[in-house]
Design a protein around this motif. Structure first.
Motif, PDB file in Angstrom:
ATOM      1  N   ASN A 164       0.736  -1.104  -0.018  1.00  0.00           N
ATOM      2  CA  ASN A 164      -0.024   0.054   0.109  1.00  0.00           C
ATOM      3  C   ASN A 164       0.768   1.077   0.124  1.00  0.00           C
ATOM      4  N   GLY A 165       1.717   1.237  -0.767  1.00  0.00           N
ATOM      5  CA  GLY A 165       2.856   2.188  -0.690  1.00  0.00           C
ATOM      6  C   GLY A 165       2.412   3.340  -1.775  1.00  0.00           C
ATOM      7  N   LYS A 166       3.412   4.032  -2.180  1.00  0.00           N
ATOM      8  CA  LYS A 166       3.134   5.376  -2.992  1.00  0.00           C
ATOM      9  C   LYS A 166       2.506   5.076  -4.426  1.00  0.00           C
ATOM     10  N   GLY A 167       2.716   3.576  -4.968  1.00  0.00           N
ATOM     11  CA  GLY A 167       2.276   3.279  -6.310  1.00  0.00           C
ATOM     12  C   GLY A 167       3.339   4.242  -7.203  1.00  0.00           C
ATOM     13  N   MET A 168       2.861   3.801  -8.504  1.00  0.00           N
ATOM     14  CA  MET A 168       3.507   4.171  -9.682  1.00  0.00           C
ATOM     15  C   MET A 168       2.744   4.685 -10.733  1.00  0.00           C
ATOM     16  N   SER A 169       3.041   5.695 -11.558  1.00  0.00           N
ATOM     17  CA  SER A 169       2.168   6.084 -12.904  1.00  0.00           C
ATOM     18  C   SER A 169       2.282   5.044 -13.786  1.00  0.00           C
ATOM     19  N   GLU A 170       1.518   5.174 -14.770  1.00  0.00           N
ATOM     20  CA  GLU A 170       1.363   4.106 -15.934  1.00  0.00           C
ATOM     21  C   GLU A 170       2.977   4.164 -16.666  1.00  0.00           C
ATOM     22  N   GLU A 171       3.426   5.354 -16.688  1.00  0.00           N
ATOM     23  CA  GLU A 171       4.845   5.617 -17.396  1.00  0.00           C
ATOM     24  C   GLU A 171       5.899   4.836 -16.404  1.00  0.00           C
ATOM     25  N   GLN A 172       5.545   5.085 -15.041  1.00  0.00           N
ATOM     26  CA  GLN A 172       6.706   4.431 -14.352  1.00  0.00           C
ATOM     27  C   GLN A 172       6.473   3.012 -14.384  1.00  0.00           C
ATOM     28  N   VAL A 173       5.154   2.547 -14.355  1.00  0.00           N
ATOM     29  CA  VAL A 173       5.221   1.205 -14.518  1.00  0.00           C
ATOM     30  C   VAL A 173       5.754   0.411 -15.857  1.00  0.00           C
ATOM     31  N   LYS A 174       5.849   1.182 -16.874  1.00  0.00           N
ATOM     32  CA  LYS A 174       6.475   0.683 -18.058  1.00  0.00           C
ATOM     33  C   LYS A 174       7.841   0.734 -17.815  1.00  0.00           C
ATOM     34  N   SER A 175       8.315   1.651 -16.998  1.00  0.00           N
ATOM     35  CA  SER A 175       9.854   1.858 -17.148  1.00  0.00           C
ATOM     36  C   SER A 175      10.491   0.917 -16.061  1.00  0.00           C
TER      37      SER A 175
END
Lengths: 123, 179
Positions: free
Chosen positions: B43-54
């Motif tokens: 349940n951390g800060k999560g990632m944007s879609e861009e970050q997930v791809k990276s």
């Protein structure tokens, strides 16, 4: 199976010890590098060996903790020992079988195990 | 990495850095489907879609100390080597879940290894965080939830030496029960 009653007994014993010890600012800190490089090189069994050895010997003034990449990946697993009032000692290429002697010699008796330090490897 | 439990340790460390307060690790071996599924969720800060791809790019990292981030790419490689895949679900502000699947009987599947050692190390290193670990082998399963342990300990830290030994023995007994 381990019981919750045992856990309650552990809680009561730990509380009694905290009352005796007071603050923990003079604790010895054993810091294990747990980044990808350390983990791949075998840091986890080293960390677990330290926690088990500290528990087995009943040492109350020692904290085993982690850090990220220390920056000398070629020497992983790396362990730093901080004894209050003394210079930091860096042990390298650690394995679980080196842990008991470091706990006995360094943590308990205050004698650095020279042959496992970074200084010994980089000479 | 020599065993999948080390990948899990490395991935869970990302959750710690992401500021998670609860990390869930689930390992499911299902021989009838010839499938091994490992999930690490936080349940951390999560990632944007861009970050997930990276994050599957080994030359992407948010760290400033060095320019490589190998944890997620290594886990993905381990899954794909064994006929599986890695799925990442993440949302900023909510958390991240990585699920890796492996063909259980695949010749190139890495051993699970000492998963209980990984869980024990994570709890000891992060006594202020909560962990839910569950492991199942076909129909049998066991789990450990530090929130329940914390409630009993009532202020005694999870990295207390005796607590650590209790957790290690609990995990070891749990594994023996299901194998």
């Amino acid at each position: 199976m381990k019981s919750l009653e045992e856990l309650k007994a552990i809680r009561d014993k730990a509380r009694a010890n905290v009352n005796v010890r007071g603050d923990n600012s003079d604790d010895i800190r054993i810091v294990v590098g747990m980044a990808t490089c350390g983990i791949a090189a075998g840091a986890r069994p080293v960390l677990n060996a330290f926690t088990e050895e500290i528990a087995r010997r009943g040492l109350e003034n020692v904290v085993v903790t982690q850090t990220g990449c220390i920056g000398v990946c070629q020497f992983e697993p790396v362990v730093e020992v901080y004894v209050p009032g003394k210079e930091k000692v860096t042990y390298v290429k650690m394995t679980p079988d080196k842990v008991p002697s470091i706990v006995t010699e360094h943590i308990v008796n205050g004698r650095v195990v020279e042959e496992n330090t970074i200084g010994a490897y980089t000479k | 990495m020599k065993e999948l439990s080390l990948n899990v340790l490395d991935i869970a460390q990302n959750s710690v850095v992401a500021g998670a307060s609860l990390i869930t690790i689930e390992v499911i071996e299902d021989a009838s489907k010839d499938l091994l599924t490992i999930t690490v969720a936080d349940n951390g800060k999560g990632m944007s879609e861009e970050q997930v791809k990276s994050v599957i790019d080994p030359f992407y990292t948010t760290r400033t100390t060095r320019k490589v981030g190998l944890g997620v790419p290594l886990f993905k490689m381990a899954a794909e080597m064994a006929g599986g895949s890695l799925d990442i679900k993440s949302k900023p502000g909510e958390g991240t879940a990585l699920t890796a699947t492996f063909t259980l009987s695949h010749v190139d599947r890495m051993p699970i290894g000492d998963m209980e050692g990984t869980v024990s190390a994570l709890i000891h290193m992060n006594p202020d965080l909560d962990f839910v670990y569950s492991r199942s082998v076909n129909e049998r399963s066991f789990s450990l939830d530090t929130r329940e342990i914390r409630q009993i300990l009532d202020g005694v830290p999870l990295n207390d030496s005796d607590v650590n030994l209790w957790i290690n023995e609990y995990l070891s007994e749990g594994l023996n029960e299901i194998l």
